[in-house]
Design a protein around this motif. Structure first.
Motif, PDB file in Angstrom:
ATOM      1  N   GLY A 128      20.355 -19.094  47.014  1.00  0.00           N
ATOM      2  CA  GLY A 128      20.998 -17.791  47.134  1.00  0.00           C
ATOM      3  C   GLY A 128      21.307 -17.410  48.565  1.00  0.00           C
ATOM      4  N   GLY A 129      21.242 -18.383  49.491  1.00  0.00           N
ATOM      5  CA  GLY A 129      21.512 -18.086  50.892  1.00  0.00           C
ATOM      6  C   GLY A 129      20.318 -18.383  51.776  1.00  0.00           C
ATOM      7  N   LEU A 130      20.435 -18.005  53.054  1.00  0.00           N
ATOM      8  CA  LEU A 130      19.361 -18.271  54.003  1.00  0.00           C
ATOM      9  C   LEU A 130      18.055 -17.591  53.586  1.00  0.00           C
ATOM     10  CD1 LEU A 130      21.164 -17.941  57.464  1.00  0.00           C
ATOM     11  CD2 LEU A 130      20.300 -20.023  56.393  1.00  0.00           C
ATOM     12  N   GLY A 131      18.178 -16.429  52.935  1.00  0.00           N
ATOM     13  CA  GLY A 131      16.976 -15.715  52.499  1.00  0.00           C
ATOM     14  C   GLY A 131      16.122 -16.530  51.558  1.00  0.00           C
ATOM     15  N   HIS A 132      16.737 -17.369  50.729  1.00  0.00           N
ATOM     16  CA  HIS A 132      15.980 -18.251  49.845  1.00  0.00           C
ATOM     17  C   HIS A 132      15.415 -19.440  50.600  1.00  0.00           C
ATOM     18  CE1 HIS A 132      17.504 -17.046  45.563  1.00  0.00           C
ATOM     19  NE2 HIS A 132      16.517 -16.291  46.002  1.00  0.00           N
ATOM     20  N   LEU A 133      16.196 -19.954  51.543  1.00  0.00           N
ATOM     21  CA  LEU A 133      15.742 -21.121  52.310  1.00  0.00           C
ATOM     22  C   LEU A 133      14.431 -20.829  53.025  1.00  0.00           C
ATOM     23  CD1 LEU A 133      16.527 -24.018  53.267  1.00  0.00           C
ATOM     24  CD2 LEU A 133      17.600 -22.935  55.252  1.00  0.00           C
TER      25      LEU A 133
ATOM     26  N   GLU B 194      26.264 -15.995  57.283  1.00  0.00           N
ATOM     27  CA  GLU B 194      25.035 -16.545  56.692  1.00  0.00           C
ATOM     28  C   GLU B 194      25.373 -17.574  55.618  1.00  0.00           C
ATOM     29  OE1 GLU B 194      22.008 -14.074  55.116  1.00  0.00           O
ATOM     30  OE2 GLU B 194      21.756 -12.903  56.943  1.00  0.00           O
ATOM     31  N   ILE B 195      26.314 -17.214  54.751  1.00  0.00           N
ATOM     32  CA  ILE B 195      26.704 -18.113  53.659  1.00  0.00           C
ATOM     33  C   ILE B 195      27.316 -19.397  54.213  1.00  0.00           C
ATOM     34  CG2 ILE B 195      28.290 -18.376  51.708  1.00  0.00           C
ATOM     35  CD1 ILE B 195      27.844 -15.410  51.108  1.00  0.00           C
TER      36      ILE B 195
ATOM     37  N   ALA C 252      21.374 -28.821  45.443  1.00  0.00           N
ATOM     38  CA  ALA C 252      21.574 -28.687  46.890  1.00  0.00           C
ATOM     39  C   ALA C 252      22.975 -28.135  47.142  1.00  0.00           C
ATOM     40  CB  ALA C 252      21.381 -30.027  47.586  1.00  0.00           C
ATOM     41  N   ARG C 253      23.206 -26.963  46.599  1.00  0.00           N
ATOM     42  CA  ARG C 253      24.490 -26.278  46.722  1.00  0.00           C
ATOM     43  C   ARG C 253      24.249 -24.895  47.315  1.00  0.00           C
ATOM     44  NH1 ARG C 253      29.224 -29.299  46.055  1.00  0.00           N
ATOM     45  NH2 ARG C 253      28.671 -31.092  44.744  1.00  0.00           N
ATOM     46  N   SER C 254      25.234 -24.364  47.979  1.00  0.00           N
ATOM     47  CA  SER C 254      25.129 -23.041  48.587  1.00  0.00           C
ATOM     48  C   SER C 254      25.970 -22.047  47.804  1.00  0.00           C
ATOM     49  CB  SER C 254      25.628 -23.101  50.033  1.00  0.00           C
ATOM     50  OG  SER C 254      27.042 -23.272  50.048  1.00  0.00           O
ATOM     51  N   PRO C 255      25.800 -20.734  48.059  1.00  0.00           N
ATOM     52  CA  PRO C 255      26.654 -19.743  47.394  1.00  0.00           C
ATOM     53  C   PRO C 255      28.139 -20.010  47.605  1.00  0.00           C
ATOM     54  CG  PRO C 255      24.801 -18.651  48.443  1.00  0.00           C
ATOM     55  CD  PRO C 255      24.741 -20.088  48.858  1.00  0.00           C
TER      56      PRO C 255
END
Length: 696
Positions: A352-357, A382-383, A419-422
């Motif tokens: 869900g973005g850097l916040g999840h990482l 961020e995305i 391993a995918r991003s928003p």
């Protein structure tokens, strides 16, 4: 004097006093910074306050074999203000003109890296597959606030020592090897017996309550638990471990910062080893005839100290416990786990973005229950940054696996993220690749572990992506490998509808609300059920498309209208800019709560900081009041930006399907007849909506 070859030059001879001005500047600065440190701790600080000894309820008590003494619970209600910790780390740099500061920074950074690496390796190779060893969120929060304190404190202690005893840190480089030998001998013959005495003194009831009880709050330990101490206790340990350098220095007049730093880093590693869940049963370390049994400890020896409370006081050498009769054998109970290769269900998650990482345990296990954190960067940036990270990650792996957990004592589940991003979910041209990745994951998990049941996380079942899972289920039927493997695909949305529906329906004080994101299948089903159960309930939907035709349901295209409603229900992520514009210039904002069930729930600054005092609350989230609910064991709840023992209903719905061994797909539109059934099943297993005080 320091030799010319020494890298860090000391300008003060050990026999000569410091210049008067520099000395008093140093003392004043140290005093002010120390006072600032204590002031930064709030009045309930566990670091600056003697902890109260609390008696655990019967289910949480641990007894000794001889006296049945009770150990305090593994958490505390006190918090420490950690907002200024970065100042404590940078503060010693202020003294760079009067003493070399680089040695202490090199030492501290190496120690921090070692701690994080050990913590990550322990998770990956010891705890990740062990669903019976779950650390409470309260313990994680307490330890996270304090486990670096020793490092900051050691830096500040080293400053005056370097000024007063410079040759204890800056002897000639050619003497490093000799200094190492001297420190090693001092540790064996001075530190080890001194620690044994000090540790026994700490277990005197008055000292236990004053200091050492804080460390023993952690009954189940992590490697870094070794660093978690009461603030005052750190000074005792400095006096206990300091002789490893100070005694050789007094005897032969030399020591080197490289040896000091190396000793502290190695000390941290060995101390962390004693707080791991590794079982060392080799006779070399357990046989009474082996000298290593008395010269070097195993984790179970020190874990026995945490369990028995009045035994195994030694540091790293059990010899002293054997000598004074306080040694007691301890073996962690071998708990039968389900087979290592068993995996009945996989929930296909997404980033869900850097916040999840930031919440993945490999980076820091202490962050696994953190809420979604926004950086100071714009959301789009961020995305984009997260997309670059995920692209590089796919060069090595296509998936990220979370720890396994046990369902109903019979099944094994796991969250595996693409391993995918928003960015991938926002770009239609990438939808095909995302769906192919999910098919690839299903093939891999069935081949390796025979997994047949798969659930879809929020973005992995978007209507635009695969029509709510319908297209994905069709791809399974057409896949050459999967088509005859009885693979089942579930969205779990039936229970999501039940959770959101009961959030509104069970609160009679809500007679109207504004609904953002009601156009999807979940929102449509929720609205239909609400107007049927609550004939007087009024719903205003923010949408350009009018899907439902009912006298109690109306539509709006102006987001500003949300300010006219006390309750706003959110099922779709909108930009913070849209909320800011909607609330801008509105004189009378009636909104009191914004109930958000989006995934991930990101903080909306325009809402949270509005003068009207609007509360953004997360809903669509199930929880259990039982700390050890037998239905679910292990870390089923991490990396999701919500508290411990909480779970999103779509995930929980898939787990219910697993226990029911459902042999049909759950994709596409919601079957409203199934909603009540799934809700009752969730309640029967001890899970329900988290309690909220929506309107008071």
């Amino acid at each position: 004097h320091c030799a010319p070859s020494t890298k860090f030059v000391c300008h003060h001879h050990p026999r000569h006093p410091l210049s008067s001005n520099k000395f008093w500047i140093f003392r004043a600065s140290s005093f002010l910074l120390s006072a600032y440190y204590f002031a930064s701790c709030n009045r309930d600080s566990t670091m600056c306050k003697r902890p109260e000894t609390k008696v655990a309820p019967p289910s949480e008590q641990v007894s000794t074999q001889e006296k049945g003494e009770q150990i305090t619970p593994s958490h505390t209600h006190a918090d420490r203000n950690t907002s200024y910790d970065w100042l404590y780390f940078l503060g010693p740099a202020l003294f760079w003109k009067i003493t070399p500061v680089m040695p202490m920074y090199i030492t501290t950074i190496i120690r921090m890296l070692c701690t994080h690496i050990i913590l990550s390796l322990h998770y990956m190779f010891v705890d990740k597959e062990n669903y019976t060893n779950k650390i409470t969120q309260k313990q994680l929060k307490r330890e996270k606030d304090d486990y670096f304190t020793a490092y900051y404190l050691h830096m500040w202690i080293q400053i005056p020592l370097q000024l007063v005893f410079p040759s204890m840190f800056f002897s000639d480089n050619s003497e490093i090897s000799q200094c190492m030998l001297e420190a090693f001998l001092a540790h064996i013959f001075v530190v080890e017996p001194l620690y044994y005495v000090a540790h026994r003194w700490l277990h005197v009831p008055t000292q236990m309550k004053a200091m050492h009880g804080f460390h023993h709050l952690s009954i189940n330990t992590l490697p870094s638990t070794s660093l978690v101490q009461n603030f005052h206790e750190h000074f005792l340990y400095i006096a206990t471990f300091g002789p490893a350098f100070f005694v050789p220095y007094l005897l032969v007049g030399r020591q080197h910062w490289v040896v000091v730093g190396g000793y502290l880093a190695l000390f941290d590693i060995i101390n962390a080893f004693g707080h791991t869940n590794i079982r060392v049963r080799n006779p070399l370390f357990t046989s009474k005839y082996s000298p290593f049994t008395y010269l070097f400890y195993t984790p179970e020896i020190h874990l026995g100290h945490h369990a028995y409370f009045n035994a195994n006081y030694s540091l790293f050498m059990p010899f002293w416990d054997v000598l004074f009769g306080t040694y007691r054998e301890y073996k962690k109970k071998d708990i039968a786990l389900l087979p290592k290769n068993q995996q009945d269900f996989v929930f296909i998650g997404h980033n869900g973005g850097l916040g999840h990482l930031f919440t993945i345990p490999e980076l820091s296990f202490y962050n696994v229950y953190d809420t979604y954190v926004r950086t100071w960067l714009p959301l789009k940036l961020e995305i984009l940054l997260m997309h670059c990270i995920s692209t590089m990650t796919r060069m090595f792996t296509s998936f990220y696996s979370c720890p396994r957990f046990c369902i109903s004592n019979e099944y094994i589940g796991r969250i595996i993220c693409l391993a995918r991003s928003p960015w991938d979910y926002m770009t239609p041209s990438r939808y095909g690749d995302v769906n192919k990745d999910m098919i690839k994951l299903m093939r891999q998990e069935h081949k390796n572990k025979g997994t047949r049941y798969f659930g879809l996380g929020n973005l992995n079942k978007m209507k635009q992506l695969n029509d709510g899972g319908i297209e994905l289920a069709n791809m399974v039927k057409e896949d050459e490998y999967l088509k005859d493997k009885n693979i089942r695909v579930w969205t779990g949305d039936t229970l999501t509808v039940g959770s959101v529906y009961h959030t509104i329906a069970d609160r009679s004080e809500i007679d109207s609300f504004y609904y953002i994101g009601a156009g999807g299948k979940v929102g449509t089903a929720v609205c239909q059920m609400l107007v049927k159960a609550r004939p007087n309930l009024k719903i205003r939907i923010f949408s350009r498309h009018q899907i439902l035709d009912h006298p109690n349901i109306s539509y709006s295209t102006d987001l500003k209208e949300m300010a006219e409603y006390e309750v706003v229900l959110v099922g779709k992520i909108l930009s913070g800019k849209m909320y800011k514009q909607a609330l801008k210039g509105v004189a009378d904002v009636r909104t009191r709560v914004l109930l958000d069930y989006t995934v991930p729930v990101m903080p909306i600054e325009a809402v949270q900081k509005h003068p009207a005092g609007i509360k953004q609350m997360r809903v669509g989230l199930l929880t259990t009041k039982q700390q050890n609910n037998p239905f679910l064991k292990g870390y089923y709840d991490i990396c999701m930006s919500h508290p411990q023992n909480h779970i999103v209903p779509c995930h929980f719905g898939c787990l219910l399907n697993t226990t029911l061994q459902r042999e049909t797909n759950e994709v596409g539109d919601i079957c409203q007849k199934e909603v009540d059934k799934m809700w009752r099943l969730a309640l029967a297993r001890g899970f329900s909506n988290a309690e909220l005080e929506i309107l008071s």
